[in-house]
Design an enzyme around this catalytic site. Sequence first.
Site, PDB file in Angstrom:
ATOM      1  N   THR A   1       0.838  -1.184   0.000  1.00 28.65           N
ATOM      2  CA  THR A   1       0.000   0.000   0.000  1.00 28.65           C
ATOM      3  C   THR A   1       0.879   1.241   0.000  1.00 28.65           C
ATOM      4  O   THR A   1       2.042   1.166   0.326  1.00 28.65           O
ATOM      5  CB  THR A   1      -0.865  -0.014   1.285  1.00 28.65           C
ATOM      6  OG1 THR A   1      -1.587  -1.239   1.346  1.00 28.65           O
ATOM      7  CG2 THR A   1      -1.827   1.146   1.356  1.00 28.65           C
TER       8      THR A   1
ATOM      9  N   GLY B   1      -0.812  -4.169   5.337  1.00 31.20           N
ATOM     10  CA  GLY B   1      -1.661  -5.295   5.698  1.00 31.20           C
ATOM     11  C   GLY B   1      -2.180  -5.226   7.122  1.00 31.20           C
ATOM     12  O   GLY B   1      -2.627  -4.187   7.612  1.00 31.20           O
TER      13      GLY B   1
END
Length: 568
Positions: free
Chosen positions: A376, A459
């Site tokens: 991300t 995560g």
Amino acid sequence: MRYLRLAPLALSLLVPGGHAMSADRITGREFATRSEVIAPQAMAATSHPLATQIALDVMKQGGTAVDAAIAANAALGLMEPTGNGIGGDLFAIVWDPKTKKLHGYNGSGRSPKSLTLDWFRENGHTEVPSHGPLPVTVPGTVDGWFALHGRFGKLPMRQILAPTIRYARDGHPVHETIAYYWNRSVPLLAKWPGFREQFTIDGRAPRKGEMWKNPYLADTLEKIARGGRDAFYKGDIARVIDAYMRANGGFLGYEDMAAHAGEWVEPVSVDYRGYDVWELPPNGQGIAALQMLNILEGYDFSQIPFGSAEHIHLFVEAKKLAFADRARWYADPAFHPAPVAKLISKEYAAQRRALIDPERAARAVDAGRNLNQGDTIYLTVADKDGMMVSLIQSNYRGMGSGMTPPGLGFILQNRGEQFVLKNGHPNSFEPGKRPFHTIIPAFITKDGQPWVSFGVMGGAMQPQGHVQIVMNLIDFGMNLQEAGDAPRIHHDGSTEPAGQVTEMADGGILNLETGFGWETIRALMRKGHRIQFADGPFGGYQAIMRDHANGVYVGASESRKDGQAAGY
């Protein structure tokens, strides 16, 4: 997952109690790898220096923090495709100085309507594959850009996207950490049609410092700049995706794209020692951080040192309890609404806190039953008018599914891997459903005023990271940069809400980043924790603090990544 750890101007110390610390050679601050950045007008903190500079340039041109955040996000999709891109999803929290409140946006996409749980079973799947056509869900990022821009933007989208279009055509140098992950992704993803042609140089990843161009992405962004969100969801781009997926065994189609819409949501908060910590409600995992903070508020950390066995033990046990609820309750609320108010209440936290044994690590924990019911990028931007944006965006697993439609210059996400192929589970696969989401932006306010916009990507590390940042700032008195540089705790092995769900029965694994002393580690082992060392799934952090007393912004960026905080 490996994160490169850089520690300039740091000196390792061993302090009383046996835990190691780093100290800045000049200031003596315990965990400083560098100074905070301070600026009077505006601030941007992203995981890539060029994206940070683009955000600042947009604000110097008169753009808002939202304009700058969109511009930086677009740049990161080009420059850091290992973590994000317009084939993925987006979530954001915006402090609006006009309304003096926070606004949340859930830009997550839904599963294909033509794909069913029965199809997976009939074709021998017990879990959604990690790559290829089956985990692909509708990409929600572009819709999120335009929703945020429509409410809080000022500059035209063509001006916002222009810097990335130029870099995509002319090229930009690849940074070190990104080159590392890109090289890891190529062997895994090169078999999927379109990836090798659009994301390699003669079959290999670009190297550190090598110039990279993506003219296909430049073309796509130009279409979006001219035609708006519908150019992506209802125009030629959606048709190319439809044809490509049909040709390669996929289900995501034009109608799925055309029907997509993200939604504005109300952020939710808990009071942690006089500070309001804000997250977005499910289908994301943000309220796990709030549940952990509520539990930990019951302990006096003014008497519990940072890095001590007691600190780490209580943190991990609170995480286990919150993650049990995460596995049981967090899902798309349109299909399975969670009792959010109950989960983040102080009363419920007291019930859960009572389950913690201060001397022994829990091997298994249950979700609360008496209820009425990820890779991300993270960036944050603040402007001269006081608007602050906390934005997170992802393709999910690294570079995504590997599915790379021809001539578009981006990879489709594999977020659908998070679905469970089991009837009756809250996160069970259903057509047109949003999967459980790991990416979460965060915000802290104090006395109704904005204080810190922050996030920690990575995560299941994300809610754990959020809690550690809050505690580092409030309980342990660290400054904004120290709060991110301090060694991190990562617990793995809780019952998961995704994939092949297995219950935690062995207490999981505790990963401790370099910086915790052997005396602490031995004490934790005596309590029953299983300790291992990892190069680290310890996340990536950016933050901006509003210093109201001095009328300035303070910025911090992750020392484990390539990023930069800068302002003017």
